[in-house]
Scaffold this motif. Structure first.
Motif, short mmCIF file in Angstrom:
data_model
loop_
_atom_site.label_atom_id
_atom_site.label_comp_id
_atom_site.label_asym_id
_atom_site.label_seq_id
_atom_site.Cartn_x
_atom_site.Cartn_y
_atom_site.Cartn_z
N THR A 1 0.81 -1.22 0.00
CA THR A 1 0.00 0.00 0.00
C THR A 1 0.84 1.26 0.00
OG1 THR A 1 -0.15 -0.05 2.43
CG2 THR A 1 -1.91 -1.16 1.19
N ARG A 2 2.14 1.15 0.31
CA ARG A 2 3.02 2.33 0.35
C ARG A 2 4.21 2.21 -0.58
NH1 ARG A 2 5.12 2.78 6.20
NH2 ARG A 2 5.49 0.56 5.77
N ALA A 3 4.74 0.99 -0.76
CA ALA A 3 5.95 0.80 -1.56
C ALA A 3 5.91 -0.58 -2.20
CB ALA A 3 7.21 0.96 -0.69
N GLY A 4 6.80 -0.79 -3.16
CA GLY A 4 6.78 -1.98 -3.98
C GLY A 4 6.94 -3.28 -3.20
N VAL A 5 6.12 -4.26 -3.57
CA VAL A 5 6.22 -5.64 -3.07
C VAL A 5 6.16 -6.56 -4.27
CG1 VAL A 5 5.11 -7.46 -1.73
CG2 VAL A 5 5.21 -5.13 -0.82
#
Length: 558
Positions: A261-265
């Motif tokens: 939800t905030r940064a790449g996974v």
């Protein structure tokens, strides 16, 4: 203090090296004779070192601040370049965060419940432990981090906004094992992100190759947050463990796992995790929560065999596009979800109606090429799969598989097993398989959705239950209704036919036919034999405009 292994252990290891390394000759005392090969000294492994917080002044269960001792042990291990910080059984109170950026500096207790690290009130910092570089420059992955570990303890937030542990930019081999995080208030129990807490797309600052084994987050409530807030992860795994809220607490806009939800996974796998008791306030009708929420920055990831129970909201929600407008999540799969239904319409003991639990079970928002299922014999009075209609924001090529199994068709008819909201993209589909004689579906389609022709719905009929003797039979029934409740199509057995049902919203004069749907217009013949048309839903038999009758006496209006 530095604790060494017994000298005898090193003598034995050194003699083994002497046999294996050519030219390595050891004399008494394990020192190479003068003039002989000294390769043995270079090849002898570094001595393992343990640093107990007790040796640096910490006293268990005395209510005093143990941070100075924890930090001294950490600094000593960091100075050596590696080490295990031992936290014996007892309750250890910290006034501030223990932060470590060093490689190969690990923390271990005597087991969850035995070793408890607790936040004092007030507490300075966001988490009890922060591993990796959360802030500062340069923003790089922690150099040579290969075995940063935290294991065998309980982390207690003491009913404060204190996360158990945070991880930033860790590398292959890092692991969190047998950890219980509890009593954190409104904030995540576990949080990960890229180095320096950077947001956005995946890059070189991610955590990579990290494992979370049997890690539990228990407590809440979580408000616009999650028990697990996972960002900045690459090819990592959550194995077992999970999130469990408290029945007596209320969370809102929360999730057991919030991923990307905030940064790449990318390449994250959840295997056999569990999410239970994530509940709204009131009777639960708000349904703002989710078991797993896949955000806009996650791709090529999956959860397998996750257990869901007691969640007021979807078990799994694919809902990107909240910040950047991107079409992520992309290629994310929720496989073999284990959905535990609750008794129909029953209170949960705290005033919440169980009909709101995991209804829908799977929700597709802004997502692309994502898949869920199979969902097998779930609560027939709930929606199993919902496509929420945000096609213009990038919802496309998503799919689910459902298997109704043997269930009472009268239960299925009261709701929609599959729901396509208005404007749901026609490239989404559902595969359905069920037992003969018991395949009864209700599918809701938004009025702007094109049915069948563009692949909105695919259905595969299983001729008979596995292992059933006798001739194959197909007595399945597929009902397709629009968003107004009007039946569009019923297909049953080997006799596909239009067999519409009268929507109960229409009055008694309604003649039982279903309006013919052409684009946004509906045509029907009223009880007097007049042909009528209306754009949108007719309110009754005499609604709309008369354009003709069976006797040719009505004037067709321009």
């Amino acid at each position: 203090m530095m604790r060494d292994l017994p000298a005898a252990s090193y003598r034995s290891r050194a003699w083994v090296l002497a046999l294996l390394i050519p030219g390595c000759v050891l004399a008494a005392g394990n020192e190479p004779p003068s003039g002989q090969n000294t390769n043995c000294a270079a090849a002898t492994p570094a001595r393992a070192q343990a640093f107990s917080v007790v040796d640096y002044g910490a006293v268990p269960s005395d209510g005093e601040d143990d941070f100075p001792a924890f930090d001294a042990a950490r600094r000593a291990a960091s100075a050596e370049g590696h080490g295990l910080i031992r936290i014996p059984a007892g309750v250890w109170d910290l006034s501030r965060t223990v932060a470590s950026e060093a490689s190969n500096v690990n923390f271990a207790g005597d087991g969850p419940g035995a070793t408890v690290v607790r936040a004092m009130a007030p507490f300075e910092g966001s988490a009890l432990f922060v591993l990796g570089r959360k802030q500062g420059a340069p923003c790089v992955q922690t150099a040579n981090v290969t075995t940063v570990q935290l294991k065998s303890l309980t982390l207690d937030g003491n009913a404060q906004a204190v996360t158990g542990f945070e991880a930033y930019g860790l590398r292959d081999g890092s692991a969190f094992e047998d950890v219980v995080v509890r009593n954190q208030h409104t904030v995540p129990g576990v949080a990960t992100n890229q180095s320096c807490n950077l947001g956005g797309a995946a890059d070189v600052y991610q955590n990579q190759g990290v494992q979370f084994r049997n890690v539990w987050v228990i407590g809440g409530p979580w408000v616009r947050s999650a028990a697990w807030l996972l960002d900045g992860l690459f090819e990592s795994q959550v194995i077992g463990g999970g999130a469990r809220g408290m029945s007596s607490t209320s969370s809102s806009h929360a999730a057991g796992f919030a991923i990307g939800t905030r940064a790449g996974v990318q390449g994250l796998t959840l295997l056999g995790a569990s999410v239970t008791m994530i509940k709204d306030s009131g009777n639960g009708s708000a349904r703002t929560n989710a078991g797993i929420r896949y955000g806009e920055w996650v791709r090529n990831s999956r959860d397998i065999g996750t257990t869901f129970e007691g969640i007021t909201g979807a078990a799994v929600s694919f809902e990107g596009g909240r910040a950047s407008g991107s079409s992520l999540p992309f290629n994310v799969q929720s496989l073999q979800p284990r959905l535990y239904m609750n008794a129909r319409g029953q209170p949960d003991g705290f005033g919440r109606n169980t009909d709101y639990f995991m209804n829908p079970a799977i929700q597709f928002g802004v997502a692309s090429d994502c898949r869920a299922g199979p969902i097998v014999a779930y609560a027939p009075w709930k929606t199993w799969v919902r496509f929420d209609g945000r096609a213009s924001a990038g919802q496309q090529r998503n799919s689910a598989e459902v298997s109704l199994g043997p269930m009472d068709p009268s239960h299925v008819a009261v709701s929609s097993v599959v729901s396509f909201d208005e404007a749901a993209a026609s490239t989404n589909w559902v595969d359905g398989v069920g037992f003969a004689g018991r395949e009864h579906w209700t599918v809701t389609l938004g009025p702007a959705t094109v049915v069948m022709q563009q692949g909105t719905l695919r259905k595969q009929l299983q001729q008979h239950a596995p292992g059933r003797s006798g001739p194959a039979r197909d007595e399945g029934v597929l009902r397709v209704v629009d968003a107004d409740g009007a039946a569009l199509l019923e297909v049953g057995g080997d006799r596909p036919a239009v067999s519409p049902k009268a929507p109960p919203a229409f009055d008694s004069a309604w003649n039982g036919s279903v309006p013919l749907l052409l684009g946004q217009y509906r045509f029907w013949v009223d009880a007097s034999g007049r042909l009528r048309v209306k754009r949108g839903r007719p309110s009754g038999d005499t609604d709309g405009t008369v354009i003709g009758d069976q006797y040719g006496t009505e004037t067709i209006r321009p």
